[in-house]
Enzyme design. Structure first.
Site, PDB file in Angstrom:
ATOM      1  N   SER A   1       0.806  -1.232   0.000  1.00 26.97           N
ATOM      2  CA  SER A   1       0.000   0.000   0.000  1.00 26.97           C
ATOM      3  C   SER A   1       0.838   1.280   0.000  1.00 26.97           C
ATOM      4  CB  SER A   1      -0.939   0.005   1.214  1.00 26.97           C
ATOM      5  OG  SER A   1      -0.179  -0.060   2.410  1.00 26.97           O
TER       6      SER A   1
ATOM      7  N   ASN B   1      -3.139  -1.459  13.523  1.00 25.45           N
ATOM      8  CA  ASN B   1      -4.580  -1.169  13.502  1.00 25.45           C
ATOM      9  C   ASN B   1      -4.920   0.143  14.209  1.00 25.45           C
ATOM     10  OD1 ASN B   1      -4.535  -3.639  12.328  1.00 25.45           O
ATOM     11  ND2 ASN B   1      -5.679  -4.713  13.927  1.00 25.45           N
TER      12      ASN B   1
ATOM     13  N   ASN C   1     -14.438  27.560 -24.624  1.00 24.04           N
ATOM     14  CA  ASN C   1     -15.225  26.580 -23.863  1.00 24.04           C
ATOM     15  C   ASN C   1     -15.075  26.719 -22.348  1.00 24.04           C
ATOM     16  OD1 ASN C   1     -16.246  25.373 -26.200  1.00 24.04           O
ATOM     17  ND2 ASN C   1     -14.449  24.041 -26.394  1.00 24.04           N
TER      18      ASN C   1
ATOM     19  N   GLN D   1      -8.122  -1.300   4.531  1.00 23.64           N
ATOM     20  CA  GLN D   1      -7.042  -0.613   3.822  1.00 23.64           C
ATOM     21  C   GLN D   1      -7.600   0.120   2.597  1.00 23.64           C
ATOM     22  OE1 GLN D   1      -3.062  -2.351   3.555  1.00 23.64           O
ATOM     23  NE2 GLN D   1      -3.320  -2.441   1.348  1.00 23.64           N
TER      24      GLN D   1
ATOM     25  N   THR E   1     -37.794  28.189 -11.884  1.00 23.21           N
ATOM     26  CA  THR E   1     -38.062  26.867 -11.316  1.00 23.21           C
ATOM     27  C   THR E   1     -38.331  25.989 -12.524  1.00 23.21           C
ATOM     28  OG1 THR E   1     -40.431  27.278 -11.137  1.00 23.21           O
ATOM     29  CG2 THR E   1     -39.108  27.790  -9.182  1.00 23.21           C
ATOM     30  N   HIS E   2     -37.974  24.747 -12.469  1.00 24.08           N
ATOM     31  CA  HIS E   2     -38.087  23.838 -13.629  1.00 24.08           C
ATOM     32  C   HIS E   2     -37.325  24.397 -14.830  1.00 24.08           C
ATOM     33  CE1 HIS E   2     -41.499  21.919 -11.446  1.00 24.08           C
ATOM     34  NE2 HIS E   2     -41.745  23.187 -11.105  1.00 24.08           N
TER      35      HIS E   2
ATOM     36  N   TYR F   1     -10.740  -5.124  13.321  1.00 24.82           N
ATOM     37  CA  TYR F   1     -10.077  -4.742  12.078  1.00 24.82           C
ATOM     38  C   TYR F   1     -10.121  -5.862  11.040  1.00 24.82           C
ATOM     39  CZ  TYR F   1      -6.533  -3.369   8.696  1.00 24.82           C
ATOM     40  OH  TYR F   1      -5.889  -3.053   7.523  1.00 24.82           O
TER      41      TYR F   1
ATOM     42  N   LYS G   1      -8.618   4.299   1.940  1.00 30.36           N
ATOM     43  CA  LYS G   1      -7.776   5.468   1.696  1.00 30.36           C
ATOM     44  C   LYS G   1      -7.899   6.066   0.305  1.00 30.36           C
ATOM     45  CE  LYS G   1      -4.857   3.531   5.030  1.00 30.36           C
ATOM     46  NZ  LYS G   1      -5.904   2.490   5.057  1.00 30.36           N
TER      47      LYS G   1
ATOM     48  N   LYS H   1     -14.205  28.782 -31.027  1.00 31.78           N
ATOM     49  CA  LYS H   1     -14.692  28.279 -29.733  1.00 31.78           C
ATOM     50  C   LYS H   1     -13.948  28.823 -28.522  1.00 31.78           C
ATOM     51  CE  LYS H   1     -17.043  24.767 -29.243  1.00 31.78           C
ATOM     52  NZ  LYS H   1     -18.351  24.636 -28.627  1.00 31.78           N
TER      53      LYS H   1
ATOM     54  N   GLU I   1     -17.157  22.481 -16.488  1.00 25.91           N
ATOM     55  CA  GLU I   1     -17.507  21.143 -16.991  1.00 25.91           C
ATOM     56  C   GLU I   1     -16.736  20.061 -16.239  1.00 25.91           C
ATOM     57  OE1 GLU I   1     -17.797  20.756 -21.471  1.00 25.91           O
ATOM     58  OE2 GLU I   1     -17.181  22.842 -21.272  1.00 25.91           O
TER      59      GLU I   1
ATOM     60  N   SER J   1     -10.852  25.220 -28.989  1.00 26.00           N
ATOM     61  CA  SER J   1     -11.101  23.945 -29.648  1.00 26.00           C
ATOM     62  C   SER J   1      -9.982  23.689 -30.648  1.00 26.00           C
ATOM     63  CB  SER J   1     -12.448  24.003 -30.374  1.00 26.00           C
ATOM     64  OG  SER J   1     -12.467  23.109 -31.469  1.00 26.00           O
TER      65      SER J   1
HETATM   66  N1  ARG Z   1      -2.095  -0.946   5.688  1.00 28.67           N
HETATM   67  C1  ARG Z   1      -3.093  -1.241   6.641  1.00 28.67           C
HETATM   68  C2  ARG Z   1      -4.352  -0.381   6.411  1.00 28.67           C
HETATM   69  O1  ARG Z   1      -4.252   0.566   5.709  1.00 28.67           O
HETATM   70  C3  ARG Z   1      -2.577  -0.968   7.999  1.00 28.67           C
HETATM   71  C4  ARG Z   1      -3.138  -1.868   9.018  1.00 28.67           C
HETATM   72  C5  ARG Z   1      -2.665  -3.265   8.744  1.00 28.67           C
HETATM   73  N2  ARG Z   1      -3.083  -4.153   9.771  1.00 28.67           N
HETATM   74  C6  ARG Z   1      -2.954  -5.465   9.664  1.00 28.67           C
HETATM   75  N3  ARG Z   1      -3.374  -6.157  10.664  1.00 28.67           N
HETATM   76  N4  ARG Z   1      -2.514  -6.034   8.588  1.00 28.67           N
HETATM   77  O2  ARG Z   1      -5.401  -0.649   6.919  1.00 28.67           O
END
Ligand code: ARG
Length: 483
Positions: A32, A120, A301, A338, A171-172, A333, A341, A299, A306, A293
């Site tokens: 990650s 965790n 734009n 994970q 409205t509308h 957990y 994120k 043009k 948008e 364009s």
């Molecule tokens: N990379 C993990 C996450 O974003 C961190 C926690 C990992 N915990 C574990 N027990 N493998 O959630």
């Protein structure tokens, strides 16, 4: 005896109970660092506070903690210089940072940092710290955009030769009633500022520290969680270690606010796109905030609004994906978490592009006062004023509504016959005297103007200039309070 060389997953956070190291496929799916690296400053701050708690609990000597703190400071310094880079083999941020710490301060001391904590509680803490920082950046960008809208609204209070600019309220998407341009612009401000309110309220829930919860059950080392919480800027400690490590509602609530904000921005964007068409011609966009364009030389734009409208789709997707990830997860957990994120990181990145671009677009756009005013009372937009005028002459609204409707019907018939636009103000005094069930029906003409219509809407939140002026004062105060 276990030696360093006999470890099966060298340099990582686990391995002792495994006979073999991780397969390449596992390494790929598990990794990650390509997205969690941005959490490094938050994670380092967490580790520094944790090290202080370890010292207080007697797990680290004060000398060891000093060395540890210096190591973390060094890491932060190189992160800020973009010199802190994870290794290909690092599984996640936490493992990478522990590896680097050990490289800096050695095994003996660095190897003690993990006592009493788990990834965790670490990740649950780091994401909260990070989101709070980003919220504050997003908030200042929002306030910039809203200030620019307010500046336009202030200008519009005297933009028509010293008088307020009046535009068609719809409205509308159909002509409905004339309103002040300022009133309309402020409507967007209020909606957007409610998202700032939401962020402020969200902060109360974000500001509780999961640190010290360990993997789920807590820890036995007597770590002072209040100390850690305080050092990290939290107001208190999450009361339940299982909930603290397992829940992500703080993250998806943040994500909802981002999506709500995007939706509000997309509505403003859509109107600017529409106003910028030949048919409307209500605004002219500045060249530096417009695109051309590749084939059509003429043009110009409106790509910024948008893209704002378009990116709103993916930001709603980010929220939806995140909610689905959390659905049905058993406590505590699970690695699924994970996946929380990337969706919020994407929303943050998108908003930090959209907000400045929209702020610049709004600041530099020029309104076409003539077109706004000309259209303000077209499309029988004063029919309600006629009905309410009749109510004041003691005609029940139900009848007044019918009568004003009849007038519209006559106008439409005359427009059809003449092939020219024919509106309520084109009716003659004789028409009014004949069709309105009151003495001197033609006196209704006194209210048949855009200025008359708006100035009579003196209710608290109405479109009368005095009321709109009050709104400007309230919004400016709100912006200053947030700042
Ligand atoms: N990379 C993990 C996450 O974003 C961190 C926690 C990992 N915990 C574990 N027990 N493998 O959630």
């Amino acid at each position: 005896m276990v030696t360093k060389d006999s470890l099966t997953n060298q340099g990582s956070l686990w391995g002792g109970r495994f006979k073999s190291g991780p397969s390449p496929e596992l390494q790929i799916i598990s990794k990650s660092t390509q997205f969690d690296w941005r959490l490094a400053p938050a994670d380092i701050a967490g580790s520094k506070a944790h090290a202080d708690a370890l010292e207080k609990a007697g797990v680290l000597t004060s000398e060891e903690n000093k060395i540890m703190q210096a190591g973390f400071d060094k890491m932060l310094e190189s992160f800020n210089k973009s010199e802190l880079i994870p290794e290909e083999t690092d599984e996640d941020l936490h493992g990478a940072l522990e590896r680097i710490l050990i490289e800096l301060v050695g095994d003996e001391i660095g190897g003690k940092i993990r006592a009493g904590r788990s990834r965790n509680d670490q990740i649950a803490t780091s994401i909260r710290i990070y989101l709070k920082q980003e919220m504050s950046e997003i908030q200042s960008q929002i306030l910039l955009l809203v200030s620019n809208l307010v500046e336009q609204a202030k200008w519009a209070m005297s933009g028509a030769d010293g008088k307020p600019v009046i535009m068609p309220g719809r409205t509308h998407l159909q002509h409905a009633q004339p309103v002040l341009l300022s009133h309309h612009l402020l409507a967007h401000c209020w909606a957007i500022l409610r998202d700032v309110d939401r962020f402020q309220d969200w902060k109360k829930r974000d500001e509780k520290s999961p640190y010290g919860s360990g993997a789920l059950a807590g820890q036995t080392l007597g770590l002072d969680q209040n100390l850690v919480a305080k050092e990290l800027g939290f107001t208190s400690v999450e009361p339940n270690s299982i909930d603290a490590t397992a829940s992500r509602d703080v993250v998806y609530e943040f994500s909802f606010i981002c999506a709500s904000l995007a939706i509000n921005l997309s509505r403003l964007a859509e109107e600017i796109i529409l106003w910028n068409t030949k048919e409307f011609s209500f605004v002219k966009l500045d060249d530096s905030y417009s695109t051309g364009s590749s084939i059509m030389p003429q043009k110009k734009n409106p790509d910024i609004p948008e893209l704002t409208r378009g990116k709103t789709g993916r930001m709603i997707g980010d929220l939806t994906g995140l909610l689905a990830t959390c659905k049905g997860l058993p406590l505590a957990y699970n690695r699924d978490l994970q996946e929380d994120k990337e969706p919020v990181f994407d929303q943050i990145d998108q908003l930090l592009q959209i907000l400045p671009a929209m702020a610049g677009l709004v600041r530099t756009m020029k309104f076409n006062v003539q077109n706004l005013q000309k259209n303000a009372i077209r499309g029988f937009a004063l029919a309600t004023d006629i009905a309410e005028w009749l109510v004041k002459k003691d005609i029940p609204f139900r009848n007044a509504h019918e009568i004003a409707g009849e007038l519209v019907k006559v106008c439409e018939q005359r427009a059809f016959e003449s092939g020219k636009e024919y509106d309520l103000y084109d009716l003659s005094d004789a028409d009014f005297d004949k069709m309105l069930p009151v003495e001197n029906g033609h006196e209704v003409r006194s209210i048949l103007s855009a200025e008359g219509s708006v100035s009579m809407r003196e209710n608290i939140n109405g479109t009368a200039p005095g009321r709109v002026q009050e709104q400007i004062i309230q919004i400016v105060k709100k912006i200053n309070d947030f700042r």
